[in-house]
Design an enzyme around this catalytic site. Structure first.
Site, PDB file in Angstrom:
ATOM      1  N   ASP A 181      26.027  46.395  23.628  1.00 34.53           N
ATOM      2  CA  ASP A 181      25.625  47.221  22.540  1.00 34.53           C
ATOM      3  C   ASP A 181      26.348  48.305  22.207  1.00 34.53           C
ATOM      4  O   ASP A 181      27.330  48.480  22.950  1.00 34.53           O
ATOM      5  CB  ASP A 181      24.359  47.327  22.864  1.00 34.53           C
ATOM      6  N   ASN A 210      21.477  48.508  28.337  1.00 33.33           N
ATOM      7  CA  ASN A 210      20.020  48.367  28.519  1.00 33.33           C
ATOM      8  C   ASN A 210      19.624  47.105  29.348  1.00 33.33           C
ATOM      9  O   ASN A 210      18.422  47.034  29.537  1.00 33.33           O
ATOM     10  CB  ASN A 210      19.165  48.392  27.217  1.00 33.33           C
ATOM     11  N   HIS A 259      38.975  36.750  19.310  1.00 33.86           N
ATOM     12  CA  HIS A 259      37.729  36.028  19.784  1.00 33.86           C
ATOM     13  C   HIS A 259      37.696  34.573  19.504  1.00 33.86           C
ATOM     14  O   HIS A 259      37.029  33.957  19.772  1.00 33.86           O
ATOM     15  CB  HIS A 259      36.818  36.755  19.005  1.00 33.86           C
ATOM     16  N   ASP A 260      38.785  34.062  18.893  1.00 33.92           N
ATOM     17  CA  ASP A 260      38.937  32.623  18.470  1.00 33.92           C
ATOM     18  C   ASP A 260      39.941  32.199  19.288  1.00 33.92           C
ATOM     19  O   ASP A 260      40.285  30.760  19.378  1.00 33.92           O
ATOM     20  CB  ASP A 260      39.265  32.468  17.186  1.00 33.92           C
ATOM     21  N   ASP A 309      19.832  43.992  29.129  1.00 35.75           N
ATOM     22  CA  ASP A 309      19.302  42.715  28.409  1.00 35.75           C
ATOM     23  C   ASP A 309      20.385  41.694  28.425  1.00 35.75           C
ATOM     24  O   ASP A 309      20.294  40.658  27.851  1.00 35.75           O
ATOM     25  CB  ASP A 309      18.669  42.797  26.947  1.00 35.75           C
ATOM     26  N   ASP A 326      26.942  46.276  28.400  1.00 36.86           N
ATOM     27  CA  ASP A 326      25.575  46.349  28.041  1.00 36.86           C
ATOM     28  C   ASP A 326      24.947  47.382  28.631  1.00 36.86           C
ATOM     29  O   ASP A 326      24.941  47.612  29.678  1.00 36.86           O
ATOM     30  CB  ASP A 326      24.992  45.073  28.695  1.00 36.86           C
TER      31      ASP A 326
HETATM   32  C1  GLC Z   1      36.502  32.954  11.492  1.00 33.16           C
HETATM   33  C2  GLC Z   1      36.128  33.824  12.562  1.00 33.16           C
HETATM   34  C3  GLC Z   1      35.432  32.876  13.588  1.00 33.16           C
HETATM   35  C4  GLC Z   1      34.186  32.078  12.701  1.00 33.16           C
HETATM   36  C5  GLC Z   1      34.935  31.615  11.347  1.00 33.16           C
HETATM   37  C6  GLC Z   1      33.645  31.038  10.485  1.00 33.16           C
HETATM   38  O1  GLC Z   1      37.484  32.152  11.624  1.00 33.16           O
HETATM   39  O2  GLC Z   1      37.155  34.515  13.119  1.00 33.16           O
HETATM   40  O3  GLC Z   1      34.903  33.576  14.561  1.00 33.16           O
HETATM   41  O4  GLC Z   1      33.806  31.047  13.521  1.00 33.16           O
HETATM   42  O5  GLC Z   1      35.470  32.498  10.695  1.00 33.16           O
HETATM   43  O6  GLC Z   1      33.236  32.218  10.064  1.00 33.16           O
HETATM   44 CA    CA Z   2      22.157  45.493  25.571  1.00 31.48          CA
END
Ligand code: GLC
Ligand code: CA
Length: 539
Positions: free
Chosen positions: A31, A25, A317-318, A27, A23
């Protein structure tokens, strides 16, 4: 930048989850300018491609995977000028950018859907999938995001159902409509005009549907739709595309990615993610068997060999942190992080890593249900609490929730881990004072340094970059595999996937140690490997 045809084979792809990376700035939200400030860190690691999770305007109910405008960037990340500056700064450093392409669905706040919901005659009505009730209920049995719920939402006003195979605020686009396909192709090309190099394609096998099938996705026109995008968008831009597809065997994955077919460049496979989960189900941990994990990976090496190319990935990220799932989060954190990297990235394919993986990050701990905010956890919470009670539910969230990898990247041990000067949008990792970039970079045995050396060794060795794969041993913690390429020396990878010391033989006659997780100096006929020790040997 040079446009070598198979550039994806030379890529090392780093996934940035923009909300949580850096980040600039104050917040509390990462970014573009924050990303720019860390590009040298990525370059130094050996990364040459970035995949950025969605940074388009969004109501943010699914952290950007619910897009309300395909053609802009979300102001919380900065302006379009900031985006362009970020891209320019990446290209200056020889780093390419893959955007996230989320085109199976939109947010229900997208202008198209806001029109479509107005009624049967609305301008964009036919951009989405509407069906009349069948026997007074939903058109088929597909399940939705709420447990026991339907993938169809009834719209009182028109008396029709619309479909969402993802979360309920993510209505599915109707790819059967040629106008939809044209809009999407044009949109993709506008991003190519802005200079992006490719796309990670979200739940891409969902775009074609067979309404009589038990599950959505992999419909009859999937390959046709992808080929159309390939011809119109990907091929003219020599793009690198990687599809998110679930539960396809290697044969079917090849149908999406075989170079002769002209569809996608690569597809992720997530079969190894099922190991250590009961029936592969998130939140239902089962005994983890390293042997099974290695076997699945080897199956995919064999399954795509000579025809396709693997996307080598164990975090995104999942998914929670790989050390919690497949390694050790305590005494052998660094050792197991290095071993896992050696195991995965010495296989044939393109490495993908997720922010913080190069630091050996481990999951945070969720102390209260309120701390765990991801929609998938929230949707499962009641059932889990009813079955197991609050404490066990929290334990399961801390093991397997999607938030595990989404907490802010820890850059140092200062307040808020150097991620922000403000209040972070999601809790910090409980362990950030110990596990952060500053510490990992400073430590002689840090994980970052090992990743860096591993990518260096890989990049300089043709066999590791292009060679075939053969699993030689996978028993009692001892894993040995060989990579080979005509005209080049074989490379052996030997590792101890256990917490015990194990005795192994030298993998080949002669041989030169290319890399060791434990500063091993020489090869002997008989060696005792320390817990999670790994080495790369050139024959
Ligand atoms: C994909 C993304 C996941 C999202 C899902 C629904 O699996 O990786 O993060 O929640 O699609 O779009
Ligand atoms: Ca930011």
């Amino acid at each position: 930048m040079e446009t070598k045809k198979d550039w994806y084979k030379d890529a090392v792809v780093y996934q940035i989850y923009p909300k949580s990376f850096c980040d600039s700035n104050g917040d509390g939200i990462g970014d573009f300018k924050g990303i720019i400030s860390k590009l040298d860190y990525l370059k130094d690691l050996g990364v040459n491609t970035v995949w950025i999770s969605p940074c388009y305007p969004t109501p943010d109910k699914d952290n950007g995977y619910d897009i309300s405008d395909f053609d802009n960037v979300d102001p919380k990340f900065g302006t379009m000028e900031d985006f362009e500056e970020m891209l320019e700064e990446m290209h200056k450093r020889g780093i390419r950018l893959l955007m996230d392409l989320v085109v199976n669905h939109t947010s229900d706040e997208h202008e198209w859907f806001k029109s479509a919901i107005q009624g049967k005659d609305a301008k964009y009505r036919d951009y989405y999938i509407w069906k009349d009730p069948v026997n007074g209920g939903p058109p088929n049995k597909w399940g939705g995001d709420a447990i026991g719920g339907s993938a169809w939402i009834y719209d009182e006003k028109s008396g029709q159902y619309y479909l969402h195979v993802g979360f309920h605020y993510q209505p599915d686009l109707d790819w059967e409509n040629p106008k939809v396909r044209e809009e999407i192709a044009n949109m993709i090309n506008r991003w190519f005009d802005r200079g992006v190099d490719g796309f990670r394609c979200d739940v891409i096998n969902m775009i074609s549907k067979d309404f009589d099938a038990p599950h959505p996705g992999d419909g009859p026109r999937l390959h046709e739709f992808l080929h159309e995008l390939y011809e119109k968008c990907f091929k003219p831009h020599n793009a690198f595309t990687v599809g998110e597809v679930w539960d396809l065997p290697p044969e079917d994955s090849l149908m999406l990615t075989h170079p002769d077919r002209g569809e996608l460049t690569l597809a992720f496979q997530f079969e190894h993610m099922r190991v250590g989960r009961e029936d592969g189900k998130r939140f239902y941990p089962a005994e983890f068997k390293p042997h099974d994990f290695v076997d699945v990976l080897a199956k995919w090496q064999k399954g795509l060999n000579g025809e396709g190319w693997n996307a080598l990935c164990m975090e995104n990220h999942d998914q929670p942190r790989c050390l919690n799932r497949f390694g050790n989060t305590g005494k052998y954190r660094r050792e197991s992080a290095k071993m896992l990297a050696t195991l995965l990235y010495c296989q044939q394919g393109t490495p993908f890593l997720y922010e913080g993986q190069e630091l050996g990050c481990i999951n945070p701990i969720f102390h209260t249900l309120e701390e765990s905010i991801d929609i998938e956890s929230c949707n499962n919470q009641d059932i889990l609490v009813k079955k197991f009670g609050v404490e066990e539910t929290l334990r399961r969230f801390s093991f397997d929730s999607r938030d595990c990898g989404r907490v802010p990247m820890a850059w140092d041990d200062s307040e808020n881990g150097g991620f922000t000067t403000g209040k972070p949008w999601i809790k910090l990792n409980d362990f950030y004072k110990d596990i952060n970039a500053k510490n990992e970079l400073a430590a002689a045995d840090g994980v970052y340094g090992y990743y860096k050396n591993l990518f260096k060794v890989r990049a300089a060795n043709k066999t590791l970059m292009r060679g075939d794969f053969e699993l030689l041993k996978n028993a009692d913690g001892e894993v040995v595999f060989r990579r080979f390429l005509e005209g080049e020396k074989d490379v052996y990878v030997v590792l101890n996937y256990s917490e015990k010391k194990i005795k192994v033989n030298k993998p080949c006659k002669g041989g030169k140690l290319m890399l060791s997780t434990h500063q091993r100096k020489r090869l002997d006929e008989n060696m005792t490997l320390k817990p999670y020790e790994a080495m790369i040997v050139e024959a």
